[in-house]
Enzyme design. Structure first.
Site, PDB file in Angstrom:
ATOM      1  CB  CYS A  41     -32.342-101.784  98.873  1.00 41.36           C
ATOM      2  SG  CYS A  41     -31.039-102.238 100.046  1.00 41.36           S
ATOM      3  NE  ARG A  97     -37.692 -92.277 117.754  1.00 38.28           N
ATOM      4  CZ  ARG A  97     -36.376 -92.413 117.669  1.00 38.28           C
ATOM      5  NH1 ARG A  97     -35.858 -93.364 116.933  1.00 38.28           N
ATOM      6  NH2 ARG A  97     -35.584 -91.591 118.300  1.00 38.28           N
ATOM      7  CB  CYS A 114     -30.866 -94.581 116.721  1.00 40.31           C
ATOM      8  SG  CYS A 114     -32.615 -94.948 116.443  1.00 40.31           S
ATOM      9  CB  CYS A 151     -34.525 -89.890 111.178  1.00 39.77           C
ATOM     10  SG  CYS A 151     -33.726 -91.463 110.863  1.00 39.77           S
ATOM     11  CB  CYS A 189     -31.246 -89.381 113.079  1.00 44.11           C
ATOM     12  SG  CYS A 189     -31.232 -91.194 113.098  1.00 44.11           S
ATOM     13  CB  CYS A 242     -34.493-106.677 104.730  1.00 44.68           C
ATOM     14  SG  CYS A 242     -32.751-106.179 104.805  1.00 44.68           S
ATOM     15  CB  CYS A 288     -37.282-104.041 103.227  1.00 49.33           C
ATOM     16  SG  CYS A 288     -36.942-102.300 102.881  1.00 49.33           S
TER      17      CYS A 288
HETATM   18  N1  SAM Z   1     -31.108 -99.498 104.477  1.00 50.77           N
HETATM   19  C1  SAM Z   1     -30.881 -99.094 105.795  1.00 50.77           C
HETATM   20  C2  SAM Z   1     -30.884-100.236 106.775  1.00 50.77           C
HETATM   21  O1  SAM Z   1     -31.376-101.301 106.426  1.00 50.77           O
HETATM   22  O2  SAM Z   1     -30.398-100.042 107.881  1.00 50.77           O
HETATM   23  C3  SAM Z   1     -31.811 -98.013 106.279  1.00 50.77           C
HETATM   24  C4  SAM Z   1     -33.290 -98.071 105.972  1.00 50.77           C
HETATM   25  S1  SAM Z   1     -34.203 -99.464 106.659  1.00 50.77           S
HETATM   26  C5  SAM Z   1     -35.736 -99.205 105.844  1.00 50.77           C
HETATM   27  C6  SAM Z   1     -34.420 -99.031 108.348  1.00 50.77           C
HETATM   28  C7  SAM Z   1     -35.193 -99.961 109.246  1.00 50.77           C
HETATM   29  O3  SAM Z   1     -36.588 -99.795 109.037  1.00 50.77           O
HETATM   30  C8  SAM Z   1     -34.994-101.451 109.116  1.00 50.77           C
HETATM   31  O4  SAM Z   1     -33.823-101.892 109.725  1.00 50.77           O
HETATM   32  C9  SAM Z   1     -36.217-101.999 109.799  1.00 50.77           C
HETATM   33  O5  SAM Z   1     -35.994-102.183 111.185  1.00 50.77           O
HETATM   34  C10 SAM Z   1     -37.256-100.908 109.580  1.00 50.77           C
HETATM   35  N2  SAM Z   1     -38.287-101.364 108.641  1.00 50.77           N
HETATM   36  C11 SAM Z   1     -38.165-101.442 107.302  1.00 50.77           C
HETATM   37  N3  SAM Z   1     -39.288-101.907 106.742  1.00 50.77           N
HETATM   38  C12 SAM Z   1     -40.156-102.158 107.753  1.00 50.77           C
HETATM   39  C13 SAM Z   1     -41.485-102.676 107.807  1.00 50.77           C
HETATM   40  N4  SAM Z   1     -42.130-103.051 106.714  1.00 50.77           N
HETATM   41  N5  SAM Z   1     -42.080-102.779 109.019  1.00 50.77           N
HETATM   42  C14 SAM Z   1     -41.419-102.407 110.128  1.00 50.77           C
HETATM   43  N6  SAM Z   1     -40.152-101.916 110.137  1.00 50.77           N
HETATM   44  C15 SAM Z   1     -39.525-101.797 108.965  1.00 50.77           C
HETATM   45  C1  DTB Z   2     -36.809 -97.474 112.430  1.00 50.11           C
HETATM   46  O1  DTB Z   2     -36.531 -98.267 113.352  1.00 50.11           O
HETATM   47  N1  DTB Z   2     -38.001 -97.411 111.840  1.00 50.11           N
HETATM   48  C2  DTB Z   2     -37.980 -96.414 110.784  1.00 50.11           C
HETATM   49  C3  DTB Z   2     -36.564 -95.794 110.924  1.00 50.11           C
HETATM   50  N2  DTB Z   2     -35.962 -96.584 111.924  1.00 50.11           N
HETATM   51  C4  DTB Z   2     -35.726 -95.638 109.738  1.00 50.11           C
HETATM   52  C5  DTB Z   2     -38.338 -96.946 109.457  1.00 50.11           C
HETATM   53  C6  DTB Z   2     -39.676 -97.663 109.430  1.00 50.11           C
HETATM   54  C7  DTB Z   2     -39.967 -98.067 108.041  1.00 50.11           C
HETATM   55  C8  DTB Z   2     -41.334 -98.630 107.871  1.00 50.11           C
HETATM   56  C9  DTB Z   2     -41.619 -99.060 106.484  1.00 50.11           C
HETATM   57  C10 DTB Z   2     -41.548 -97.952 105.465  1.00 50.11           C
HETATM   58  O2  DTB Z   2     -42.151 -96.880 105.657  1.00 50.11           O
HETATM   59  O3  DTB Z   2     -40.923 -98.174 104.426  1.00 50.11           O
HETATM   60 FE1  SF4 Z   3     -32.250-102.393 101.974  1.00 50.55          FE
HETATM   61 FE2  SF4 Z   3     -34.633-102.363 103.135  1.00 50.55          FE
HETATM   62 FE3  SF4 Z   3     -32.789-104.064 103.986  1.00 50.55          FE
HETATM   63 FE4  SF4 Z   3     -32.466-101.407 104.451  1.00 50.55          FE
HETATM   64  S1  SF4 Z   3     -34.069-102.727 105.281  1.00 50.55           S
HETATM   65  S2  SF4 Z   3     -30.901-102.865 103.710  1.00 50.55           S
HETATM   66  S3  SF4 Z   3     -33.427-100.584 102.573  1.00 50.55           S
HETATM   67  S4  SF4 Z   3     -33.752-104.057 101.925  1.00 50.55           S
END
Ligand code: SAM
Ligand code: DTB
Ligand code: SF4
Length: 333
Positions: free
Chosen positions: A73, A280, A208, A117, A148, A77, A80
């Site tokens: 990506c 959730r 959501c 989802c 979702c 973030c 992430c």
């Molecule tokens: N790329 C899209 C976005 O950013 O909306 C969708 C996928 S992103 C992984 C979805 C959500 O997962 C993020 O907005 C964040 O709230 C959650 N998330 C991602 N990595 C995480 C982590 N290491 N711990 C907790 N929540 C996480």
């Molecule tokens: C949300 O709030 N939590 C989920 C879903 N929406 C997409 C994702 C959590 C991701 C946790 C880190 C991972 O597994 O990569």
């Molecule tokens: Fe990309 Fe992760 Fe940020 Fe979603 S949360 S925009 S997958 S870097």
């Protein structure tokens, strides 16, 4: 002694759609913080009372996640595993095929999940990326599951296409306190996230949206995030509360784990501020004991991610979750 003056609520931008500029805010940051500051037993009791006014207190909804497009990506973030800027061991993969996705959805349904989802590691989908996702939504819906997707920021017309394909929910988190957002993410702004949430709402898709706690925010920061969600013109139908999963290689890898009672408090405040939303239990559940999860349900959580994996990290296994729900006498919806 010098003290830093608290930030006035009026200085924190509370999001409401521009079409409704005069609407009074439902919750000030101070009011939500006062909830978070309550003695824990009083807070849980109040949250449970609110919960019982709107929901069956013994029922939990289950959603299963699948990463349909993993890694690589462009965004930064700080939490992430899927950002291409960090060495986390998560490699960029091609999008899963329709057949693979439908098979996973079928398995999720068989395991008892009611919603599927699908997540993609994108800043947002290009129009050509969206086409295969629309097929996935149609086919997953045809299995009798709620659908979702979480695909990042949407552009003109994309939410409408998703709606037409039968999408029930779009997940797009506001992630953290407004004042912390720019320290965690620099490649897009929280205002960009609200723009997408408005597009989703306007297209008639359920929203959501929630966030992550344990990224160094203060209680006030958590209060501000909850107030932002609660003050949306229509609050999200579904509010995921994630506890940071500290991923090796990300800037937040060394963040200390948040006190589980703070997690419970956040759930309770979300429940009170958004009485009719599903709250959730999301990422970080693996680090919670069964007893802490039971407290979360008591505090008003009524939904959970169900399945051995979140997107790239682990989740409690299905057998353990079923055993826990059984021990608590909870039913699933
Ligand atoms: N790329 C899209 C976005 O950013 O909306 C969708 C996928 S992103 C992984 C979805 C959500 O997962 C993020 O907005 C964040 O709230 C959650 N998330 C991602 N990595 C995480 C982590 N290491 N711990 C907790 N929540 C996480
Ligand atoms: C949300 O709030 N939590 C989920 C879903 N929406 C997409 C994702 C959590 C991701 C946790 C880190 C991972 O597994 O990569
Ligand atoms: Fe990309 Fe992760 Fe940020 Fe979603 S949360 S925009 S997958 S870097």
């Amino acid at each position: 002694m010098t003290t830093t003056p608290p930030v006035a609520a009026s200085e924190i931008k509370i999001h409401r759609k521009s079409t409704e500029p005069q609407a009074p805010q439902r919750w000030s940051v101070e009011e939500v913080q006062a909830l978070l500051d309550m003695p824990l037993m009083d807070l849980i009791f109040r949250a449970q009372q609110v919960h019982r006014e709107h929901f069956d207190p013994n029922a939990v909804q289950r959603s299963t996640l699948l990463s349909i497009k993993t890694g690589g990506c462009s965004e930064d973030c700080g939490y992430c595993s899927q950002s291409k800027r960090y060495q986390t061991g998560v490699e960029k993969e091609e999008m899963l095929s329709l057949d693979e996705v439908v098979e996973k959805a079928r398995q999720a349904k068989e395991a008892g999940s009611s919603r599927f989802c699908m997540g993609a590691a994108w800043r947002g989908p290009k129009d050509k990326d969206l086409e295969p996702v629309l097929d996935m939504v149609r086919e997953v819906k045809a299995l009798g599951l709620e659908t979702c997707v979480t695909l990042g920021m949407l552009r003109d017309g994309q939410a409408e296409k998703l709606k037409a394909a039968g999408l029930d929910y779009y997940n797009h988190n506001i992630d953290t306190a407004p004042e912390l957002y720019g320290e965690i993410i620099t490649t897009h702004s929280q205002a960009d996230r609200f723009d997408t949430l408005d597009r989703v709402r306007d297209a008639g898709i359920n929203v959501c949206s929630g966030g992550i706690i344990g990224m160094g925010e203060s209680r006030r920061g958590r209060a501000a995030m909850i107030a932002q969600l609660a003050n949306m013109e229509t609050p999200p139908e579904s509010v995921p509360i994630n506890s940071l999963v500290a991923v090796e290689g990300t800037p937040l890898a060394d963040m200390p784990r948040i006190d589980p009672f703070e997690f419970v408090r956040t759930i309770a405040a979300a429940r009170i501020a958004m009485p009719t939303s599903y709250v959730r239990l999301s990422a970080g559940r693996r680090e919670l004991t069964d007893e802490a999860q039971a407290l979360c349900f008591l505090a008003g959580a009524n939904s959970m991610f169900y399945g051995d994996k979140l997107l790239t990290t682990g989740n409690p296994d299905v057998d353990g979750d079923n055993a826990l729900l059984g021990r608590l006498g909870m039913k699933t919806v």
